[in-house]
Design an enzyme around this catalytic site. Structure first.
Site, short mmCIF file in Angstrom:
data_model
loop_
_atom_site.label_atom_id
_atom_site.label_comp_id
_atom_site.label_asym_id
_atom_site.label_seq_id
_atom_site.Cartn_x
_atom_site.Cartn_y
_atom_site.Cartn_z
N HIS A 1 -2.54 -10.08 13.08
CA HIS A 1 -3.75 -9.63 12.27
C HIS A 1 -4.00 -8.25 12.77
O HIS A 1 -3.92 -7.80 13.93
CB HIS A 1 -5.03 -10.67 12.97
N ASP B 1 -17.40 -19.22 8.56
CA ASP B 1 -17.23 -17.94 8.68
C ASP B 1 -17.66 -16.91 7.53
O ASP B 1 -18.35 -16.02 7.69
CB ASP B 1 -15.91 -17.27 9.32
N ARG C 1 -24.32 -11.66 7.71
CA ARG C 1 -24.26 -10.83 8.80
C ARG C 1 -24.40 -9.36 8.12
O ARG C 1 -25.19 -8.39 8.58
CB ARG C 1 -23.11 -10.87 9.45
N SER D 1 -15.10 -14.57 14.31
CA SER D 1 -14.78 -14.43 12.64
C SER D 1 -13.27 -14.48 12.63
O SER D 1 -12.70 -15.28 12.10
CB SER D 1 -15.64 -13.35 12.34
N LYS E 1 -10.33 -17.78 11.47
CA LYS E 1 -9.42 -17.91 10.52
C LYS E 1 -7.94 -18.04 10.84
O LYS E 1 -7.30 -18.55 10.25
CB LYS E 1 -9.54 -16.53 9.51
#
Ligand code: URA
Length: 434
Positions: free
Chosen positions: A82, A161, A168, A183, A187
């Protein structure tokens, strides 16, 4: 249990129990806890933080809010990577085929660009026919049969999320470390990841501008992985200047293709090799990170990584003739090469301004619903520390609108800053968090 008591407890700097966190996440996902209470709670978390255990409990509660992908029986070890997002970051396009070429199957769900930060799916969609909407069944079948997948999020992974992020976004609670860390990790975990390499960017073109903030985010995500029984390594990567030369979808795809042919910009190639090495080591395909790097480099040189990329394009319906001959990829109607207005050493190439300028040209989105132009973008021909002569080409603009091109030229000239004295190049990485 009542939502108001949980909000009060966090407001008063208390530590929430797993039951309280689960109650809250389940409540707002089902619509039983109203938005105003969920945003008030998010603000209390932003102001007072969370312990690593609370952050992990929040992550796992968000994972439990939807489907999870079970890839056991499909691959031996489920790898994931990621990036926290940046400008010119086309790393996944190179790293995935390299890792697959070294024998580790790799299925990845990526995202789209938003704001100044680009997205992997948009780059791949420069290839006519390439599908980013595989179903879960298609994802699993392709991972089994082809050994690599690069698509959008399939199934209903971590829906809590999505709901919380939307809140948010409108309640000033995006920049909370535990909320960002949970968050991202929710995922990854929902997608079945067991070993995760996190490319955490820091600098003016990153979500986390300071190294301290990036390190704190990295530590928080690595800790969540540990407490959730996964393994993660985070690399703190520079994002003060763009990564590589190209910024913009088809231009970045072309640069990834060059890199897979064992070319490409040295700084981008080196970045990809570091990320790939950590993935290979973490995935058990190498005895050390150094050994992994040699394997990765060998597969770039052998052409096997390139072959794996072609396999990926074909498997997902893309017209492979476009990657075999990148000259066929979408092209802008206006191309301007802008000369350096002066000579000297480059002391800065402001990544955020470059990213915002690419969005202005149409390469990215301000809002999720915006359409993008795959052809447009920017080539930044130098990196910080380079000595440049006046009149040498500094950057090239690929545009489809003359007015936007003029605006882009002004902004990009401002994004480049100069020194008369030699300037140290920027590091690629600032550290590793294990
Ligand atoms: N990216 C995410 O997925 N979540 C955040 O909260 C911030 C960035």
């Amino acid at each position: 249990m009542r939502a108001i008591d949980i909000i009060r407890k966090k407001r008063d700097k208390g530590t929430l129990t797993n039951e309280e966190i689960k109650f809250f996440v389940e409540g707002f996902t089902r619509g039983e806890i109203p938005d105003y209470q969920a945003s008030s709670w998010a603000m209390a978390v932003l102001l007072n933080g969370m312990t690593p255990q609370e952050t992990t409990d929040l992550t796992l509660a968000m994972v439990a809010s939807g489907d999870t992908l079970d890839l056991s029986g499909v691959v031996e070890v489920v790898m994931d990577k990621h990036s926290t997002g940046g400008v010119g970051d086309k790393t996944s396009l190179v790293v995935e085929p390299v890792v697959a070429a070294c024998g580790l199957p790799f299925g990845k769900m990526s995202g789209r660009g938003l704001g100044f930060s680009g997205g992997t799916l948009d780059k791949m969609e420069s290839i006519p026919g390439y599908r980013c909407d595989l179903t879960t069944e298609e994802f699993i079948k392709q991972l089994k049969e082809v050994g690599l997948v690069l698509t959008g999020q399939s199934g209903d992974l971590a829906p809590a999320d999505g709901i919380l992020y939307a809140l948010r976004d409108v309640s000033g609670t995006v920049p909370s470390l535990p909320l960002i860390a949970s968050s991202i990790m929710s995922k990854k975990i929902a997608a079945g990841a067991q070993r995760i390499v996190l490319d955490v960017k820091t600098g003016v073109g990153a979500f986390m501008e300071t190294l301290d903030d990036a390190r704190a985010l990295a530590e928080s995500m690595v800790k969540i992985a540990e407490l959730a029984g996964r393994k993660a390594v985070a690399l703190l990567a520079d994002m003060n200047q763009p990564l590589g030369i190209a910024v913009g979808n088809a231009l970045e795809l072309k640069e990834a293709i060059d890199t897979l042919h064992d070319g490409g910009p040295a700084q981008f190639r080196a970045h990809c090799l570091v990320i790939a090495s950590h993935l290979l080591f973490l995935g058990g395909a190498a005895d050390s990170v150094e050994d992994a790097r040699q394997k990765a480099e060998a597969e770039l040189q052998s052409g096997k990584a390139w072959e794996r990329f072609r396999d990926l394009v074909i498997a997902q319906g893309g017209d492979v003739s476009y990657v075999d001959d990148p000259e066929l990829l979408p092209k802008a109607s206006l191309i301007e090469h802008v000369p350096a207005p002066r000579g000297g050493y480059l002391s800065g190439i402001h990544a955020r301004i470059v990213g915002e300028t690419a969005v202005l040209l149409g390469a990215g989105r301000e809002k999720k619903s915006d359409l993008i132009d795959h052809a447009v973008g920017i080539l930044i021909h130098h990196i910080v520390g380079d000595k440049v002569e006046a009149g040498q080409i500094l950057f090239s603009i690929h545009a489809n609108d003359q007015n936007l091109l003029v605006q882009a030229r002004e902004r990009l000239l401002e994004a480049h800053t100069w020194s008369d004295k030699p300037v140290e190049p920027l590091p690629l990485f600032y550290g590793v968090v294990k």
